[in-house]
Design a protein around this motif. Structure first.
Motif, PDB file in Angstrom:
ATOM      1  N   ALA A 156       0.829  -1.202   0.000  1.00 57.36           N
ATOM      2  CA  ALA A 156       0.000   0.000   0.000  1.00 57.36           C
ATOM      3  C   ALA A 156       0.866   1.255   0.000  1.00 57.36           C
ATOM      4  CB  ALA A 156      -0.922  -0.011   1.218  1.00 57.36           C
ATOM      5  N   GLN A 157       1.950   1.238   0.780  1.00 58.50           N
ATOM      6  CA  GLN A 157       2.834   2.412   0.838  1.00 58.50           C
ATOM      7  C   GLN A 157       3.560   2.624  -0.484  1.00 58.50           C
ATOM      8  OE1 GLN A 157       4.861   0.943   4.298  1.00 58.50           O
ATOM      9  NE2 GLN A 157       3.856   2.397   5.673  1.00 58.50           N
ATOM     10  N   GLY A 158       3.965   1.553  -1.145  1.00 55.03           N
ATOM     11  CA  GLY A 158       4.603   1.696  -2.443  1.00 55.03           C
ATOM     12  C   GLY A 158       3.657   2.274  -3.478  1.00 55.03           C
ATOM     13  N   ALA A 175       9.908   4.634   4.463  1.00 50.63           N
ATOM     14  CA  ALA A 175      10.669   5.895   4.516  1.00 50.63           C
ATOM     15  C   ALA A 175      10.531   6.654   3.197  1.00 50.63           C
ATOM     16  CB  ALA A 175      12.126   5.617   4.827  1.00 50.63           C
ATOM     17  N   ALA A 176      10.560   5.911   2.089  1.00 48.11           N
ATOM     18  CA  ALA A 176      10.380   6.555   0.778  1.00 48.11           C
ATOM     19  C   ALA A 176       8.983   7.154   0.671  1.00 48.11           C
ATOM     20  CB  ALA A 176      10.628   5.547  -0.336  1.00 48.11           C
ATOM     21  N   HIS A 177       7.972   6.379   1.081  1.00 51.74           N
ATOM     22  CA  HIS A 177       6.608   6.901   1.008  1.00 51.74           C
ATOM     23  C   HIS A 177       6.446   8.152   1.855  1.00 51.74           C
ATOM     24  CE1 HIS A 177       2.727   7.510   3.001  1.00 51.74           C
ATOM     25  NE2 HIS A 177       2.284   7.446   1.766  1.00 51.74           N
ATOM     26  N   ASP A 178       6.872   8.086   3.119  1.00 49.67           N
ATOM     27  CA  ASP A 178       6.668   9.219   4.021  1.00 49.67           C
ATOM     28  C   ASP A 178       7.338  10.479   3.487  1.00 49.67           C
ATOM     29  OD1 ASP A 178       5.473   7.271   5.519  1.00 49.67           O
ATOM     30  OD2 ASP A 178       6.902   7.330   7.177  1.00 49.67           O
ATOM     31  N   THR A 179       8.543  10.316   2.929  1.00 48.88           N
ATOM     32  CA  THR A 179       9.268  11.483   2.416  1.00 48.88           C
ATOM     33  C   THR A 179       8.586  12.063   1.186  1.00 48.88           C
ATOM     34  OG1 THR A 179      11.329  10.552   3.248  1.00 48.88           O
ATOM     35  CG2 THR A 179      11.510  12.317   1.637  1.00 48.88           C
ATOM     36  N   VAL A 180       8.192  11.196   0.262  1.00 49.54           N
ATOM     37  CA  VAL A 180       7.524  11.670  -0.952  1.00 49.54           C
ATOM     38  C   VAL A 180       6.222  12.388  -0.590  1.00 49.54           C
ATOM     39  CG1 VAL A 180       6.330  10.910  -3.043  1.00 49.54           C
ATOM     40  CG2 VAL A 180       8.579   9.987  -2.498  1.00 49.54           C
ATOM     41  N   PHE A 181       5.470  11.818   0.350  1.00 48.25           N
ATOM     42  CA  PHE A 181       4.222  12.454   0.770  1.00 48.25           C
ATOM     43  C   PHE A 181       4.493  13.822   1.391  1.00 48.25           C
ATOM     44  CE2 PHE A 181       0.896  12.910   4.173  1.00 48.25           C
ATOM     45  CZ  PHE A 181      -0.134  13.262   3.320  1.00 48.25           C
ATOM     46  N   ALA A 182       5.524  13.913   2.218  1.00 48.48           N
ATOM     47  CA  ALA A 182       5.850  15.187   2.857  1.00 48.48           C
ATOM     48  C   ALA A 182       6.265  16.240   1.832  1.00 48.48           C
ATOM     49  CB  ALA A 182       6.958  14.984   3.887  1.00 48.48           C
ATOM     50  N   LEU A 183       7.140  15.860   0.921  1.00 47.19           N
ATOM     51  CA  LEU A 183       7.606  16.822  -0.080  1.00 47.19           C
ATOM     52  C   LEU A 183       6.454  17.280  -0.966  1.00 47.19           C
ATOM     53  CD1 LEU A 183      10.997  15.150  -1.090  1.00 47.19           C
ATOM     54  CD2 LEU A 183      10.652  17.119   0.417  1.00 47.19           C
ATOM     55  N   LYS A 184       5.608  16.348  -1.371  1.00 46.58           N
ATOM     56  CA  LYS A 184       4.449  16.710  -2.193  1.00 46.58           C
ATOM     57  C   LYS A 184       3.532  17.675  -1.444  1.00 46.58           C
ATOM     58  CE  LYS A 184       1.294  16.456  -5.431  1.00 46.58           C
ATOM     59  NZ  LYS A 184       1.508  17.145  -6.732  1.00 46.58           N
ATOM     60  N   THR A 185       3.297  17.402  -0.163  1.00 46.26           N
ATOM     61  CA  THR A 185       2.406  18.249   0.621  1.00 46.26           C
ATOM     62  C   THR A 185       2.988  19.645   0.810  1.00 46.26           C
ATOM     63  OG1 THR A 185       1.560  16.312   1.812  1.00 46.26           O
ATOM     64  CG2 THR A 185       1.187  18.466   2.815  1.00 46.26           C
ATOM     65  N   THR A 192       3.295  11.168  -6.472  1.00 48.75           N
ATOM     66  CA  THR A 192       4.074  11.819  -7.528  1.00 48.75           C
ATOM     67  C   THR A 192       3.317  11.885  -8.834  1.00 48.75           C
ATOM     68  OG1 THR A 192       5.099   9.726  -8.208  1.00 48.75           O
ATOM     69  CG2 THR A 192       6.228  10.992  -6.508  1.00 48.75           C
ATOM     70  N   CYS A 193       2.037  11.431  -8.812  1.00 44.75           N
ATOM     71  CA  CYS A 193       1.209  11.397 -10.024  1.00 44.75           C
ATOM     72  C   CYS A 193       1.859  10.560 -11.122  1.00 44.75           C
ATOM     73  CB  CYS A 193       0.924  12.811 -10.531  1.00 44.75           C
ATOM     74  SG  CYS A 193       0.080  13.847  -9.313  1.00 44.75           S
ATOM     75  N   ALA A 194       2.613   9.539 -10.724  1.00 44.74           N
ATOM     76  CA  ALA A 194       3.291   8.685 -11.696  1.00 44.74           C
ATOM     77  C   ALA A 194       2.280   7.774 -12.384  1.00 44.74           C
ATOM     78  CB  ALA A 194       4.364   7.837 -11.002  1.00 44.74           C
ATOM     79  N   ARG A 195       2.328   7.735 -13.694  1.00 44.06           N
ATOM     80  CA  ARG A 195       1.471   6.821 -14.455  1.00 44.06           C
ATOM     81  C   ARG A 195       2.210   5.490 -14.568  1.00 44.06           C
ATOM     82  NH1 ARG A 195      -2.758   9.271 -16.945  1.00 44.06           N
ATOM     83  NH2 ARG A 195      -2.763  11.549 -16.973  1.00 44.06           N
ATOM     84  N   TYR A 233      -3.961   2.442   5.549  1.00 50.72           N
ATOM     85  CA  TYR A 233      -3.061   2.582   4.407  1.00 50.72           C
ATOM     86  C   TYR A 233      -3.633   1.892   3.175  1.00 50.72           C
ATOM     87  CZ  TYR A 233       1.191   4.877   6.121  1.00 50.72           C
ATOM     88  OH  TYR A 233       2.113   5.798   6.552  1.00 50.72           O
ATOM     89  N   CYS A 234      -4.202   0.698   3.343  1.00 52.32           N
ATOM     90  CA  CYS A 234      -4.751  -0.019   2.192  1.00 52.32           C
ATOM     91  C   CYS A 234      -5.957   0.719   1.615  1.00 52.32           C
ATOM     92  CB  CYS A 234      -5.122  -1.444   2.590  1.00 52.32           C
ATOM     93  SG  CYS A 234      -3.698  -2.516   2.890  1.00 52.32           S
ATOM     94  N   LEU A 235      -6.811   1.238   2.481  1.00 50.48           N
ATOM     95  CA  LEU A 235      -7.937   2.042   1.999  1.00 50.48           C
ATOM     96  C   LEU A 235      -7.445   3.286   1.258  1.00 50.48           C
ATOM     97  CD1 LEU A 235     -10.426   1.898   5.001  1.00 50.48           C
ATOM     98  CD2 LEU A 235     -10.833   1.052   2.691  1.00 50.48           C
ATOM     99  N   TRP A 236      -6.468   3.948   1.823  1.00 49.21           N
ATOM    100  CA  TRP A 236      -5.889   5.154   1.199  1.00 49.21           C
ATOM    101  C   TRP A 236      -5.336   4.806  -0.181  1.00 49.21           C
ATOM    102  CZ3 TRP A 236      -1.120   8.048   3.730  1.00 49.21           C
ATOM    103  CH2 TRP A 236      -0.934   9.274   3.095  1.00 49.21           C
ATOM    104  N   ALA A 237      -4.616   3.695  -0.279  1.00 52.38           N
ATOM    105  CA  ALA A 237      -4.034   3.290  -1.557  1.00 52.38           C
ATOM    106  C   ALA A 237      -5.118   2.967  -2.577  1.00 52.38           C
ATOM    107  CB  ALA A 237      -3.114   2.090  -1.352  1.00 52.38           C
ATOM    108  N   LEU A 238      -6.157   2.272  -2.158  1.00 52.95           N
ATOM    109  CA  LEU A 238      -7.224   1.924  -3.097  1.00 52.95           C
ATOM    110  C   LEU A 238      -7.959   3.170  -3.580  1.00 52.95           C
ATOM    111  CD1 LEU A 238      -8.697  -1.294  -1.428  1.00 52.95           C
ATOM    112  CD2 LEU A 238      -7.274  -1.146  -3.492  1.00 52.95           C
ATOM    113  N   VAL A 239      -8.207   4.119  -2.675  1.00 53.30           N
ATOM    114  CA  VAL A 239      -8.862   5.366  -3.078  1.00 53.30           C
ATOM    115  C   VAL A 239      -7.978   6.137  -4.055  1.00 53.30           C
ATOM    116  CG1 VAL A 239      -9.653   7.610  -2.243  1.00 53.30           C
ATOM    117  CG2 VAL A 239     -10.301   5.524  -1.022  1.00 53.30           C
ATOM    118  N   GLU A 240      -6.674   6.192  -3.779  1.00 47.78           N
ATOM    119  CA  GLU A 240      -5.759   6.897  -4.678  1.00 47.78           C
ATOM    120  C   GLU A 240      -5.648   6.202  -6.038  1.00 47.78           C
ATOM    121  OE1 GLU A 240      -4.380   9.763  -4.471  1.00 47.78           O
ATOM    122  OE2 GLU A 240      -4.874  10.240  -2.390  1.00 47.78           O
TER     123      GLU A 240
END
Length: 346
Positions: free
Chosen positions: A23-25, A290-300, A32-35, A77-84
């Motif tokens: 889910a975090q990956g 750690a990668a997820h948390d950082t990417v989320f922080a930078l995006k925010t 990052t809006c990666a396709r 996290y799994c719900l968040w990932a599915l919604v995203e």
């Protein structure tokens, strides 16, 4: 890939597909809006990994006897990932049943435990549940969760890690639960001018250490998740990214020196491989969280910085161009490229 399942492992170093780590990956790609061709197969595998009760377990990180019990943070996290990934509560059974699990496991107090069988409600678990249910529009449960968080805040503005302590009782909790509580309050619609947010943000500022590689210290919490099997889960809290998100939501923009320094320290922790170091684990071992948390922080931080600029009398600049300027600002040691200030009317 593992036995037909697609996803990521916690430490990105083997072929064991985890539930929470997958889910975090997926979320890291979404932020990052990666396709990416990985998003849809991983989302399908998360749907298949759902427990019969509607929650999600943690697959590989438990200590002691194995258990398939649903975990609040993993479910969120799994719900968040599915919604995203594009799923909705109306069209996706996994999302609707996951939301139902969260509603069914809310305590009478208004909080959530680490699992349904946990003895006490816990701040970070409650914060994640409030955020997710706010995203799904379950206002009643969110309001009760917000009340629980308000009652759990300490006199110094902080929130404790593992248990609700008396407001004046000495507590050595790390700043992670405070960051998550502020983010949850914001998701629930509590404004930055609210006293709970103001006091929590002030506490995070007091705990900031400009000389540390991680300005807000990471932390570990060894938590009993299933008393029936004595199964425990070692939660690793990478605090700096979440603190930056919390302060940004509390009103701090990129003009704030603390945000600038915090982001630069975070960027400095990136490894040549693209992964991030974190003191909550072996620094040389890359982790998906750690990668997820950082990417989320930078995006925010970038998105909020662009939003603040958009609210000013800036002409002819799109959100995309403003976010690009924010990124350049962060990567150029806190100074805009030549001509950028004039373009923004500064």
């Amino acid at each position: 890939m593992e036995d037909g399942r697609a996803g990521w492992s916690q430490y990105l170093s083997n072929d064991a597909v985890g539930v929470l780590s997958s889910a975090q990956g997926l979320l890291a790609l979404a932020h990052t809006c990666a396709r990416s061709r990985y998003v849809e197969p991983v989302a399908r595998c998360l749907e298949q990994a759902q427990n019969n009760d509607g929650g999600w377990q943690v697959k590989h990180s438990l200590r002691g006897e194995p258990t398939q019990i649903s975990i609040t943070e993993s479910t969120c996290y799994c719900l968040w990932a599915l919604v995203e990934s594009g799923r909705t509560e109306e069209e996706c059974i996994a999302v609707s049943s996951g939301a139902a699990w969260l509603l069914n496991t809310q305590r009478r107090s208004g909080g959530w435990g680490v699992s349904e069988r946990s003895a006490e409600a816990q701040v970070i678990a409650t914060a994640f549940a409030v955020r997710m249910l706010a995203r799904l529009g379950n206002r009643g449960a969110v309001e009760r969760g917000v009340c629980w968080l308000r009652e759990s805040q300490r006199e110094d503005g902080s929130w404790p890690l593992d248990r609700v302590v008396a407001p004046s009782e000495p507590d050595l909790s790390p700043p992670a639960p405070t960051a998550h509580a502020i983010i949850a309050l914001s998701a629930a619609g509590v404004p930055p001018t609210d006293n709970a947010v103001i006091q929590g943000a002030a506490y995070l500022r007091r705990r900031f250490n400009a000389r540390a590689a991680e300005p807000w210290p990471s932390a570990l919490s060894d938590t009993l998740v299933d008393p029936q099997t004595d199964s425990r889960l070692l939660f690793r809290h990478y605090t700096t990214p979440w603190a930056l998100v919390a302060l940004s939501l509390a009103g701090a923009g990129l003009s704030d020196p603390l945000i600038q320094l915090g982001v630069r320290q975070l960027l400095a922790q990136q490894m040549p491989s693209g992964a991030w170091r974190c003191s909550a684990t072996v620094p040389s071992s890359p982790t998906v969280w750690a990668a997820h948390d950082t990417v989320f922080a930078l995006k925010t931080v970038v998105s909020i910085g662009a939003r603040i600029l958009q609210s000013a009398p800036v002409l002819g600049l799109t959100t995309t161009s403003l976010e690009s300027m924010m990124v350049n600002f962060l990567l150029s040691n806190g100074s805009f490229p030549a001509g950028a200030e004039e373009a923004m009317g500064a």
